[in-house]
Design an enzyme around this catalytic site. Structure first.
Site, short mmCIF file in Angstrom:
data_model
loop_
_atom_site.label_atom_id
_atom_site.label_comp_id
_atom_site.label_asym_id
_atom_site.label_seq_id
_atom_site.Cartn_x
_atom_site.Cartn_y
_atom_site.Cartn_z
N ARG A 144 -117.53 50.54 -49.04
CA ARG A 144 -116.64 49.63 -49.76
C ARG A 144 -117.45 48.46 -50.33
O ARG A 144 -118.38 47.97 -49.71
CB ARG A 144 -115.54 49.09 -48.85
CG ARG A 144 -114.49 48.27 -49.61
CD ARG A 144 -113.50 47.58 -48.70
NE ARG A 144 -112.55 46.80 -49.49
CZ ARG A 144 -111.69 45.91 -48.99
NH1 ARG A 144 -111.65 45.70 -47.69
NH2 ARG A 144 -110.88 45.24 -49.79
N HIS A 145 -117.03 47.98 -51.48
CA HIS A 145 -117.70 46.87 -52.15
C HIS A 145 -117.58 45.56 -51.35
O HIS A 145 -116.76 45.43 -50.44
CB HIS A 145 -117.11 46.66 -53.55
CG HIS A 145 -115.64 46.28 -53.51
ND1 HIS A 145 -115.20 45.01 -53.22
CD2 HIS A 145 -114.53 47.03 -53.71
CE1 HIS A 145 -113.88 44.98 -53.26
NE2 HIS A 145 -113.45 46.21 -53.55
N GLU B 114 -110.70 52.07 -57.76
CA GLU B 114 -109.59 51.74 -56.85
C GLU B 114 -108.28 52.34 -57.38
O GLU B 114 -108.17 52.73 -58.55
CB GLU B 114 -109.47 50.21 -56.73
CG GLU B 114 -108.39 49.71 -55.79
CD GLU B 114 -108.51 50.23 -54.37
OE1 GLU B 114 -108.28 51.45 -54.15
OE2 GLU B 114 -108.80 49.43 -53.46
N ASN C 90 -117.02 41.27 -50.93
CA ASN C 90 -115.87 40.38 -51.10
C ASN C 90 -115.77 39.81 -52.51
O ASN C 90 -116.77 39.57 -53.18
CB ASN C 90 -115.97 39.24 -50.08
CG ASN C 90 -114.71 38.42 -49.97
OD1 ASN C 90 -114.60 37.37 -50.56
ND2 ASN C 90 -113.75 38.91 -49.21
N THR C 91 -114.53 39.61 -52.95
CA THR C 91 -114.24 38.95 -54.22
C THR C 91 -113.28 37.79 -53.96
O THR C 91 -112.65 37.72 -52.91
CB THR C 91 -113.58 39.92 -55.23
OG1 THR C 91 -112.25 40.19 -54.79
CG2 THR C 91 -114.36 41.23 -55.34
#
Length: 209
Positions: free
Chosen positions: A8-9, A82, A11-12
């Site tokens: 998973r990428h 996503e 944090n944004t």
């Protein structure tokens, strides 16, 4: 035995404020960029043979952190994007609950949401196709890292493993920059070797959207 790492990428700002991202192209924030660097330092020890990423920037920039350690080029696959959340995208989950209470109820109970939101069946099929295409890049006994998103990772893995939705709901959401390790051989097929692995295991889990 071949290995597929589903990552998973990082944090944004939308993760941090519980805002629904979906396929909106939100960038990593400073925390997410550091998470990607820290996670890449662990993943490089697995000696990946290929890296494939969703083309959305938060995933692509996460993949780039690992590419910088390995010298590998990153391939991009839109199937790893996503889930599309339609009118939810850009809203906080509190706003979703207020504006779309019936859809929000169905989402929290693991049901198909309806409206413009991509179905779980479509999401699972799409992402699992991308994961299988990524895995095919590995030489025998090799390792591929596929960089994707929270809801996409869980549903894609579930479809790949042929798990029913009830079983899939027992998995906690992946934390930012954490991964799932899958292995494959002729006798056993796909198996989960590790889940929610990463450098920040004590951090709260943002919603996988």
């Amino acid at each position: 035995m071949s290995r597929l790492i589903v990552w998973r990428h990082g944090n944004t700002d939308w993760n941090a404020t519980h805002r629904v991202q979906g396929q909106t192209d939100v960038a990593l924030n400073a925390i997410g960029r550091q998470q990607a660097i820290d996670a890449a330092e662990l993943l490089v020890t697995m000696r990946p043979d290929a890296i494939v990423s969703s083309d959305l920037h938060r995933a692509a920039d996460t993949a780039a952190a690992l590419a910088a350690h390995t010298g590998l080029a990153v391939g991009y696959d839109k199937r790893l994007r996503e889930r599309y959340f339609g009118n939810w995208q850009g809203l906080t989950m509190a706003e979703v609950a207020e504006l779309y209470p019936d859809q929000h109820y169905r989402w929290t109970h693991g049901q198909e949401v309806g409206g413009e939101v991509e179905t779980l069946a479509e999401l699972g099929a799409r992402v699992s196709e991308g994961l299988l295409a990524a895995a095919a890049l590995a030489p025998p006994g090799g390792t591929v890292v596929a960089v994707t998103h929270g809801a996409a990772a869980r549903q894609g893995i579930g479809h790949l493993l042929e798990w029913p939705l009830e079983q899939l709901r027992t998995l906690r959401a992946l934390q930012n920059c954490h991964w799932v390790e899958l292995t494959h051989d002729r006798e056993r097929g796909w198996q989960v070797a590790a889940y929610n692995v990463g450098p920040f295991s004590d951090r709260p889990v943002p919603p996988p959207v």
